[in-house]
Design a protein around this motif. Structure first.
Motif, short mmCIF file in Angstrom:
data_model
loop_
_atom_site.label_atom_id
_atom_site.label_comp_id
_atom_site.label_asym_id
_atom_site.label_seq_id
_atom_site.Cartn_x
_atom_site.Cartn_y
_atom_site.Cartn_z
N GLN A 35 -3.79 7.58 7.41
CA GLN A 35 -4.36 8.88 7.04
C GLN A 35 -3.42 10.01 7.44
OE1 GLN A 35 -6.55 11.18 9.17
NE2 GLN A 35 -6.60 10.05 11.08
N LEU A 36 -2.68 9.85 8.53
CA LEU A 36 -1.69 10.88 8.91
C LEU A 36 -0.54 10.91 7.92
CD1 LEU A 36 -1.62 10.31 12.77
CD2 LEU A 36 -2.78 12.13 11.51
N TRP A 37 -0.12 9.73 7.47
CA TRP A 37 0.95 9.67 6.47
C TRP A 37 0.50 10.30 5.15
CZ3 TRP A 37 1.98 3.79 7.45
CH2 TRP A 37 2.61 3.63 8.68
N GLN A 38 -0.76 10.05 4.77
CA GLN A 38 -1.28 10.65 3.54
C GLN A 38 -1.37 12.17 3.67
OE1 GLN A 38 -4.88 8.25 3.33
NE2 GLN A 38 -4.18 7.42 1.37
N ALA A 39 -1.78 12.66 4.82
CA ALA A 39 -1.88 14.11 5.04
C ALA A 39 -0.49 14.74 5.00
CB ALA A 39 -2.56 14.40 6.37
N ALA A 40 0.50 14.10 5.59
CA ALA A 40 1.87 14.61 5.55
C ALA A 40 2.39 14.67 4.12
CB ALA A 40 2.78 13.76 6.42
N TYR A 71 7.88 5.73 -0.20
CA TYR A 71 8.93 4.71 -0.24
C TYR A 71 9.61 4.50 1.10
CZ TYR A 71 7.90 5.56 -5.09
OH TYR A 71 7.23 5.71 -6.27
N ALA A 72 9.84 5.57 1.87
CA ALA A 72 10.45 5.43 3.19
C ALA A 72 9.51 4.65 4.12
CB ALA A 72 10.78 6.80 3.77
N ARG A 73 8.22 4.94 4.05
CA ARG A 73 7.25 4.20 4.87
C ARG A 73 7.20 2.73 4.46
NH1 ARG A 73 6.39 7.75 8.85
NH2 ARG A 73 5.49 9.68 8.12
N ALA A 74 7.30 2.47 3.16
CA ALA A 74 7.29 1.08 2.69
C ALA A 74 8.50 0.32 3.24
CB ALA A 74 7.29 1.05 1.16
N LEU A 75 9.66 0.96 3.24
CA LEU A 75 10.84 0.31 3.81
C LEU A 75 10.67 0.08 5.31
CD1 LEU A 75 13.80 2.05 1.95
CD2 LEU A 75 13.13 -0.35 1.85
N LEU A 94 7.84 -0.36 6.93
CA LEU A 94 6.87 -1.44 7.12
C LEU A 94 7.46 -2.80 6.74
CD1 LEU A 94 3.65 0.34 5.88
CD2 LEU A 94 4.20 -0.30 8.22
N LEU A 95 8.31 -2.81 5.72
CA LEU A 95 8.98 -4.05 5.33
C LEU A 95 9.92 -4.51 6.44
CD1 LEU A 95 8.92 -5.92 2.91
CD2 LEU A 95 10.83 -4.65 1.96
N PHE A 96 10.64 -3.56 7.04
CA PHE A 96 11.50 -3.88 8.18
C PHE A 96 10.65 -4.37 9.35
CE2 PHE A 96 13.65 -2.54 12.10
CZ PHE A 96 14.80 -3.33 11.99
N GLY A 97 9.51 -3.76 9.57
CA GLY A 97 8.59 -4.20 10.62
C GLY A 97 8.11 -5.61 10.39
N TRP A 98 7.82 -5.94 9.13
CA TRP A 98 7.41 -7.31 8.79
C TRP A 98 8.51 -8.30 9.12
CZ3 TRP A 98 4.76 -7.84 3.35
CH2 TRP A 98 3.39 -8.05 3.53
N LEU A 99 9.74 -7.94 8.75
CA LEU A 99 10.89 -8.80 9.03
C LEU A 99 11.04 -8.98 10.54
CD1 LEU A 99 13.38 -10.33 7.99
CD2 LEU A 99 14.62 -8.17 8.12
N LEU A 100 10.94 -7.90 11.29
CA LEU A 100 11.05 -7.97 12.74
C LEU A 100 9.92 -8.80 13.34
CD1 LEU A 100 12.84 -6.86 15.01
CD2 LEU A 100 11.27 -4.95 15.19
N ALA A 101 8.69 -8.63 12.83
CA ALA A 101 7.56 -9.41 13.32
C ALA A 101 7.76 -10.90 13.03
CB ALA A 101 6.26 -8.93 12.67
N TRP A 109 0.84 -1.20 0.00
CA TRP A 109 0.00 0.00 0.00
C TRP A 109 0.88 1.25 0.00
CZ3 TRP A 109 -0.06 3.87 3.65
CH2 TRP A 109 -1.04 4.84 3.48
N ALA A 110 1.90 1.26 0.84
CA ALA A 110 2.79 2.42 0.93
C ALA A 110 3.53 2.65 -0.39
CB ALA A 110 3.79 2.25 2.07
N LEU A 111 3.95 1.59 -1.04
CA LEU A 111 4.60 1.72 -2.36
C LEU A 111 3.63 2.30 -3.38
CD1 LEU A 111 6.71 -1.55 -2.69
CD2 LEU A 111 7.57 0.80 -2.58
#
Length: 129
Positions: free
Chosen positions: A91-96, A39-43, A45-52, A32-34
């Motif tokens: 929604q906060l990321w989209q507003a930013a 792109y920074a948010r996607a990275l 979240l990808l790191f978060g997935w790896l950590l999870a 979704w972020a991509l």
């Protein structure tokens, strides 16, 4: 009814952001972020997935096989936390992003759909002109 934040730039391009939970961000996380060009948010979240995944694997190894329900909860919990974080913050990321692309907040509109919110924003502009 939903609430939409209406952002507009100097070229009169309108950006609508629905307030509340973003289900595509909840389910699709980095994809979704991509798609949104974050792109920074996607990275992140990808790191978060790896950590999870690492937390899930380590915790499932520590849980005994005699408690399968608890083991399932322990494995799913890190993904659920990450998904909830993304869905609630989207929604906060989209507003930013809208503000970074030189959009400004014009109005917050209550509407049943995105189309109705867009029509309402055009009516507001016509009334204020």
């Amino acid at each position: 009814m939903y609430y939409f934040s209406v952002y507009e730039n100097n070229n009169k391009q309108v950006c609508l952001i629905k307030k509340g939970m973003c289900w595509p961000a909840f389910w699709l996380l980095p994809f979704w972020a991509l798609a949104q060009g974050m792109y920074a948010r996607a990275l992140m979240l990808l790191f978060g997935w790896l950590l999870a995944t690492i937390v899930s694997l380590l915790s499932s190894a520590a849980v005994s096989e005699e408690e399968p329900v608890f083991a399932l909860v322990v494995q799913v919990f890190p993904y659920l936390v990450l998904s909830l974080y993304a869905g609630l913050r989207a929604q906060l990321w989209q507003a930013a992003k809208a503000i970074q692309t030189r959009h400004r907040l014009v109005a917050v509109i209550e509407a049943r759909s995105e189309t109705e919110a867009l029509l309402s924003s055009w009516e507001l502009k016509r009334e204020n002109a």
